[in-house]
Design an enzyme around this catalytic site. Structure first.
Site, PDB file in Angstrom:
ATOM      1  N   HIS A 148      12.972  86.911  -1.996  1.00 45.00           N
ATOM      2  CA  HIS A 148      13.585  86.322  -0.812  1.00 45.00           C
ATOM      3  C   HIS A 148      14.990  85.795  -1.079  1.00 45.00           C
ATOM      4  O   HIS A 148      15.866  85.888  -0.222  1.00 45.00           O
ATOM      5  CB  HIS A 148      12.703  85.181  -0.293  1.00 45.00           C
ATOM      6  CG  HIS A 148      13.019  84.746   1.094  1.00 45.00           C
ATOM      7  ND1 HIS A 148      12.850  85.556   2.195  1.00 45.00           N
ATOM      8  CD2 HIS A 148      13.510  83.576   1.572  1.00 45.00           C
ATOM      9  CE1 HIS A 148      13.202  84.900   3.289  1.00 45.00           C
ATOM     10  NE2 HIS A 148      13.615  83.697   2.938  1.00 45.00           N
ATOM     11  N   ASP A 198       9.753  90.185  -1.997  1.00 45.59           N
ATOM     12  CA  ASP A 198       9.825  89.008  -1.133  1.00 45.59           C
ATOM     13  C   ASP A 198       8.465  88.702  -0.502  1.00 45.59           C
ATOM     14  O   ASP A 198       7.951  89.507   0.271  1.00 45.59           O
ATOM     15  CB  ASP A 198      10.868  89.257  -0.040  1.00 45.59           C
ATOM     16  CG  ASP A 198      11.183  88.021   0.780  1.00 45.59           C
ATOM     17  OD1 ASP A 198      10.446  87.035   0.682  1.00 45.59           O
ATOM     18  OD2 ASP A 198      12.180  88.057   1.522  1.00 45.59           O
ATOM     19  N   SER A 246      16.698  85.162   6.913  1.00 41.50           N
ATOM     20  CA  SER A 246      15.306  84.755   7.021  1.00 41.50           C
ATOM     21  C   SER A 246      14.980  84.498   8.492  1.00 41.50           C
ATOM     22  O   SER A 246      15.114  85.395   9.318  1.00 41.50           O
ATOM     23  CB  SER A 246      15.042  83.532   6.139  1.00 41.50           C
ATOM     24  OG  SER A 246      13.675  83.343   5.939  1.00 41.50           O
TER      25      SER A 246
END
Length: 729
Positions: free
Chosen positions: A694, A659, A573
């Protein structure tokens, strides 16, 4: 395996970019799966604040991305074809690691107690807990009469609900205060659009219509008659709080947020005196309260938002407790107020600000207040009485993590905390706040066995470019050589104030047991050394995050623990942005880079105000749509924009099609550009999960397969030695 020369300019002729509608590269890839896909180049020029940039791969962003989030089958066919080709190439390149992946997965799974259950949390006449059945990917949420082992009542069987679904994740679940109802929020796409349902526990009947397009957060009113939930708009942003009868009925708008840069949350105070609505972003807070005895009343604002001022509140019987950074309290302080509406003018210091002592949170009980603190990247718990008396809970290991788990009851003298370290599995303790007695309730069981005495955890400090001391936590076997011959996995994040705590990991042992050293870099941008540590790694100081990470690698080399070209860098991330930045800044250091769901297209993403997280994250990065300084600063480190002609190390980038946080096109575009510009021979790989978002796969075991892929890639890259050979030359 053929040379990666056909990946790079250094390798001679590279296949020409695809023109619109030209599928020759994909056909070539299909005939030879070890030939990397070559993405078409369709230049798109952006004019912004008097600056111009061209993006050759902007086409990978589906114009109908909002629809794709909800229904991935709507992804444009050319994009799907390209992602499938990338996945096939990665699978072919890593075919030799499949046995290792399977072995690592089996090891990780073997460290999980498959029929595990949580320590029951008492609440009134019941004890609530979560348990897994043997082999189940998803848990069962249940309760039983307090103090007994029999009479289980299943509240939610997630495994049954997930059956036949490619993705299923419960974001929140909980019972009503009167124990009669149960609600849960489920995401069946990975897009983080949740559906909230409520059922009657006496009949099992689902009550009313589900709340659709919901955020994964809700709360029952203290009288159990109402459900407060949050609605997400078409851009996946939480913007409205609704109230509906808990047993079904029409929704009533309670609060609407007009600032698209704010997040929303709902809850109740610990003593059930109020319903709370939390509005905020990384640097500013506003809280609204509704009396628990009047849940249909209009909300009242505690303290209007003021840029840079954060606060959180709880009601502690006869007073409010406020955690805040107001008045220059960088590492936060606790205040109290005895007013019905605790506006800032009524706040009195209770636990004053102390630089270097970061107050991370607190929990209120009838007769005690428990606060969490972090000093120099180590946690401690402080038990306070109403008259200010204190008892400190801490441990002696060189590196450890301590989390307050609390409980469901307010009128209790017992709180619960979890202790762990890189060498020590999790331990759950009940702590008697009257006597100070600790009772061990559970130790994380490792079915295949774990001998903590065979491992060592160390804490080192790397000197950053500006002199800051950056903590580094190491985990290794006692027999691992420390002469630089062992490969090192250096993990980092460094954003949003999230600390990388030294926890126990069943996953990391699969590398450590193979002779690797696992190193966690506690870099700026996180709150490992306090909120000021975070402030020194954001906006105009963001590059500190990257240079700190590089300093950690260089310190390990300087201490003789690592060798240039034998360090794998790992982050996800915003930590993936870190990976992209250090790949550009110091490609020579790394033997491999794993960038999981990497936020690498920073300038384009922060310039697109339709994306879910863009306006809420301008406080973190700056706003390149209105601020030329922010534009130039972001452009100077944005990994995608800074890709250049250099010998990049082997890179594995991963993503999820659904995501909403880091969109799939960020890693896809980055990989395409890296392949275009690298002058080295190391492969650049992309793996997109076409059925997740995600967090990757939703099942507890399926997720481990993705981790096993990451680790196997690192082992493979080290064994191939692309960068080691480059360093030696």
């Amino acid at each position: 395996m053929p040379s990666a020369g056909n990946l790079s300019a250094a390798g001679g002729a590279r296949p020409l970019p695809l023109e619109a509608g030209d599928r020759s590269s994909h056909l070539a890839h299909m005939s030879n799966p070890l030939t990397p896909p070559v993405a078409p180049k369709h230049p798109k020029t952006f004019e912004q604040l008097g600056r111009t940039r061209t993006d050759d791969y902007a086409w990978m962003k589906d114009e109908a991305w909002q629809q794709v989030l909800r229904d991935p089958s709507k992804l444009r066919s050319d994009i799907r074809e390209h992602l499938n080709a990338e996945n096939a190439y990665t699978k072919a390149m890593l075919a030799s690691t499949e046995a290792l992946q399977a072995q690592m997965f089996a090891e990780m799974k073997g460290r999980i107690k498959e029929d595990d259950s949580s320590v029951p949390a008492p609440d009134g006449p019941w004890e609530y807990y979560v348990r897994y059945e043997q082999g189940a990917e998803h848990p069962i949420r249940a309760r039983r009469p307090r103090g007994g082992e029999m009479g289980e009542e299943i509240l939610l069987d997630e495994a049954a609900l997930a059956k036949g679904k490619a993705y299923f994740q419960v974001g929140a679940a909980g019972h009503s205060p009167d124990h009669a109802l149960y609600a849960w929020a489920a995401d069946e796409q990975g897009s983080e659009y949740y559906t909230v349902r409520v059922k009657d526990l006496a009949t099992g009947e689902e009550l009313g219509a589900p709340a659709e397009s919901a955020y994964g957060d809700f709360t029952f009113s203290p009288d159990s008659q109402w459900l407060f939930w949050i609605w997400r708009d078409e851009n996946a942003r939480p913007v409205k709080v609704f109230r509906r009868p808990a047993r079904g009925g029409d929704d009533v708008l309670v609060y609407e947020e007009t600032d698209e840069g704010m997040f929303l949350g709902v809850g109740t105070t610990s003593d059930d005196a109020y319903v709370t609505i939390h509005v905020g972003n990384q640097e500013t807070t506003e809280i609204w309260i509704i009396p628990g005895a009047e849940p249909t009343a209009d909300p009242a604002c505690v303290e209007r938002r003021s840029e840079g001022v954060r606060y959180e509140i709880d009601h502690w019987g006869d007073r409010w407790v406020i955690r805040t950074n107001a008045d220059g309290a960088v590492d936060f302080k606790l205040c109290v107020s005895t007013e019905p509406l605790p506006a800032r003018a009524t706040w009195r210091d209770f636990v004053p600000h102390e630089p270097g002592r970061y107050i991370t949170g607190f929990a209120a009980y009838a007769h005690h207040l428990v606060r969490m603190e972090r000093v120099n990247a180590l946690d401690r718990i402080v038990i306070m009485t109403r008259d200010g008396g204190e008892d400190i809970v801490a441990f002696d290991e060189e590196a450890y993590a301590l989390h307050l788990e609390g409980g469901l009851e307010y009128e209790t003298a017992t709180t619960r905390f979890v202790y762990q370290s890189p060498t020590t599995p999790r331990q759950w303790f009940d702590y008697d706040m009257l006597t100070g007695q600790r009772t061990l309730r559970k130790t994380q069981e490792i079915p295949c066995g774990h001998d903590a005495s065979q491992y060592v955890a160390r804490r080192l400090y790397a000197r950053a470019a500006d002199g800051a001391q950056v903590p580094v936590t190491l985990l290794m076997r006692k027999d691992t050589p420390t002469d630089g011959s062992a490969p090192v996995m250096l993990y980092g994040y460094g954003s949003y104030g999230h600390a990388m705590e030294p926890t126990f990991s069943i996953r990391n042992l699969s590398l450590v047991d193979r002779g690797w050293i696992w190193a966690t870099a506690h870099i700026r941008g996180g709150s490992d050394k306090g909120w000021g540590w975070f402030m020194d790694g954001r906006k105009d100081k963001k590059t500190n995050t990257f240079t700190d990470f590089i300093a950690c690698a260089e310190h390990l080399i300087g201490e003789g623990l690592a060798t240039k070209g034998k360090i794998a860098a790992y982050g996800g991330s915003a930590g993936g942005m870190l990976m992209g930045a250090v790949a550009n800044m110091r490609p020579d250091l790394w033997g491999a880079i794993i960038a999981a769901v990497p936020f690498v297209d920073v300038l384009n993403t922060m310039s697109d105000d339709t994306l879910p997280l863009t306006p809420p994250e301008w406080p973190e990065w700056g706003n390149p749509l209105t601020d030329p300084g922010a534009y130039d600063r972001i452009a100077s480190y944005s990994p995608y924009d800074q890709v250049g002609a250099k010998a990049y190390p082997p890179i594995l980038a991963t993503g999820g099609l659904s995501d909403p946080r880091v969109t799939y096109w960020e890693p896809a575009k980055w990989v395409a550009k890296l392949r275009e510009h690298t002058t080295g021979e190391a492969p650049i790989l992309l793996k997109i999960n076409m059925e997740a978002g995600h967090g990757g796969a939703s099942g507890r075991f399926d997720f481990l397969k993705e981790i096993a892929l990451d680790y196997a890639f690192a082992v493979w890259a080290m064994e191939k030695g692309w960068m080691k050979e480059a360093v030696s030359r």
